[in-house]
Design a protein around this motif. Sequence first.
Motif, short mmCIF file in Angstrom:
data_model
loop_
_atom_site.label_atom_id
_atom_site.label_comp_id
_atom_site.label_asym_id
_atom_site.label_seq_id
_atom_site.Cartn_x
_atom_site.Cartn_y
_atom_site.Cartn_z
N UNK A 215 0.80 -1.31 -0.08
CA UNK A 215 -0.07 -0.10 0.11
C UNK A 215 0.94 1.34 -0.16
N UNK A 216 1.86 1.04 0.63
CA UNK A 216 3.14 2.11 0.63
C UNK A 216 4.30 1.48 0.36
N UNK A 217 5.27 2.26 0.19
CA UNK A 217 6.67 1.32 -0.24
C UNK A 217 7.08 0.72 1.25
N UNK A 218 7.36 -0.43 0.95
CA UNK A 218 7.70 -1.36 2.24
C UNK A 218 6.50 -1.80 3.32
N UNK A 219 5.32 -1.29 3.04
CA UNK A 219 4.34 -1.64 3.78
C UNK A 219 3.28 -2.56 3.19
N UNK A 220 2.92 -3.60 3.56
CA UNK A 220 1.99 -4.59 2.90
C UNK A 220 0.84 -4.55 3.84
N UNK A 221 -0.33 -4.66 3.30
CA UNK A 221 -1.68 -4.83 3.90
C UNK A 221 -2.17 -6.06 3.18
N UNK A 222 -2.73 -6.83 4.11
CA UNK A 222 -3.19 -8.31 3.52
C UNK A 222 -3.85 -8.99 4.54
N UNK A 223 -4.04 -10.41 3.99
CA UNK A 223 -5.04 -11.22 4.89
C UNK A 223 -4.31 -12.59 4.49
N UNK A 224 -4.46 -13.58 5.47
CA UNK A 224 -4.31 -15.00 5.19
C UNK A 224 -5.51 -15.64 5.22
N UNK A 225 -5.96 -16.26 4.18
CA UNK A 225 -7.31 -17.19 4.05
C UNK A 225 -7.29 -18.50 3.94
N UNK A 226 -8.30 -19.17 4.59
CA UNK A 226 -8.49 -20.47 4.27
C UNK A 226 -9.70 -20.82 3.54
N UNK A 227 -10.42 -19.57 3.12
CA UNK A 227 -11.82 -19.89 2.45
C UNK A 227 -11.61 -20.45 1.19
N UNK A 228 -12.26 -21.77 1.14
CA UNK A 228 -11.88 -22.54 -0.20
C UNK A 228 -12.15 -21.77 -1.45
N UNK A 229 -13.42 -21.02 -1.36
CA UNK A 229 -14.01 -20.32 -2.70
C UNK A 229 -12.89 -19.30 -3.01
N UNK A 230 -12.25 -18.52 -2.09
CA UNK A 230 -11.30 -17.66 -2.26
C UNK A 230 -10.24 -18.19 -2.84
N UNK A 231 -9.72 -19.17 -2.34
CA UNK A 231 -8.48 -19.71 -2.77
C UNK A 231 -8.70 -20.34 -4.13
N UNK A 232 -9.79 -20.98 -4.46
CA UNK A 232 -10.19 -21.48 -5.88
C UNK A 232 -9.97 -20.48 -6.61
N UNK A 233 -10.72 -19.41 -6.60
CA UNK A 233 -10.67 -18.04 -7.60
C UNK A 233 -9.28 -17.49 -7.60
N UNK A 234 -8.76 -17.64 -6.61
CA UNK A 234 -7.20 -16.95 -6.70
C UNK A 234 -6.35 -17.91 -7.75
N UNK A 235 -6.29 -19.21 -7.22
CA UNK A 235 -5.64 -20.08 -7.89
C UNK A 235 -6.05 -20.34 -9.43
N UNK A 236 -7.12 -20.02 -9.53
CA UNK A 236 -7.71 -20.06 -11.11
C UNK A 236 -7.31 -18.81 -11.70
N UNK A 237 -7.25 -17.70 -11.20
CA UNK A 237 -6.72 -16.47 -11.78
C UNK A 237 -5.27 -16.53 -11.97
N UNK A 238 -4.62 -16.87 -10.96
CA UNK A 238 -3.11 -17.00 -11.06
C UNK A 238 -2.50 -18.31 -12.36
N UNK A 239 -3.35 -19.13 -12.28
CA UNK A 239 -3.00 -20.22 -13.15
C UNK A 239 -3.32 -19.75 -14.68
N UNK A 240 -4.48 -19.19 -14.82
CA UNK A 240 -4.78 -18.30 -16.19
C UNK A 240 -3.73 -17.25 -16.49
N UNK A 241 -3.19 -16.65 -15.54
CA UNK A 241 -2.32 -15.63 -15.96
C UNK A 241 -1.17 -16.30 -16.33
#
Lengths: 246, 131
Positions: A215-241
């Motif tokens: 969000x700013x140089x050197x500062x990260x805003x984030x989240x760790x998730x185990x939500x399978x639907x989020x992970x599925x969509x994320x891995x599908x997006x990265x796989x497609x990329x």
Amino acid sequence: MGGDGGDRLRELRERARGPRKTITTFGPEPYDDLAPVLDRFDADLRHESLPIPEESGYLVVERDGEYLGAVPAAAFDELRDPSGGAPWDATADASAYRELVGLLSGTAFEMDDRSRLVATAREVEDRAWRTGRGSLYATFQSLSAFRAQVPMYEHLAGTTDLSVTVFGEPDWEPPAIDGVAVHRDETGEVTDFWVVAFDGAGEDDAKSALIAAEERPGTYAGVVTYDPTVVDDLTAYLGGLAASTP
Amino acid sequence: MNNGGNTSRLFGALADRDRRIVLYYLREHESASVGTLADLVTGWAEAGPGPDRPVAREDVRVALHHVHLPALDAAGLVEYDSDEGRVTLVPLSAGGEAAVDAALAADTTEAGVDLDALLASAGDPGAEDGG
């Protein structure tokens, strides 16, 4: 800036956020020196005084009155100074920091300490290594930032059946690593993000991801998730990329 | 309060570790919800003093509600409003305070709890009024 990909990752990061959690420390006095660690997470912090030795204290994480787990004070040193140790380190089983990150999945955080973010990402890599198969995706701002992680990923891919894909701006040519595909992100689609995502090899219980944005140089805003639907969509997006360009 | 019969009731109440933990907490906080006590006791078992032991928080909550809090209430040590799910400490006698102090010391060190010593410290050994 990350364009469409950035919007997509930002949206997934938002979806990954769960109900607010509470961290309660039990002990004779508040563990003030833990505040710099716990304050990074967007959770309610409470202290309940209990007349026990300070080293026998503990913290409990709960969500909407649901108990999620506890971490002993004996492990608080590891919370203050988490090791970025690799998943197969003998000490990994007892990594209190990884345990805390696991308990705080779905909780937004902000970190300006790269080593702590590495330790946070290890929670996801750890699950991938333990599962030993499936697909793991990791983004780096630039491939030169991947350089320090090369030995880790060589071992990760070399001792498992994991299929690993690494993304980054091509400012450095990584060595060829068996089981690791490198995606040269010429458009900077994921440049602002630090993502580590494991598809769980199809098992919902093993799916996990870190989604953080600079969000700013050197500062990260984030989240760790185990939500399978989020992970599925994320891995599908990265796989497609990864599949979209060589 | 009838102090004569309280020793045996105190003995019974202190015989169970989860009940002791509730008393340690309530002496600091006076009253608590059953939910908070369930977090307290589950966390104590899993990560607090003494041997690490996995427990199910829901089992702990149910046992508090059905067994331990009614037992502490019957012993005159707490008032348990089961409808509201709220527990309030009843001020302990001097002997009761000493017994809980001794139990706390035992529970937070390597030593086990010596219930005979607890009884002696309650200052009323062997007293029994039958009720």
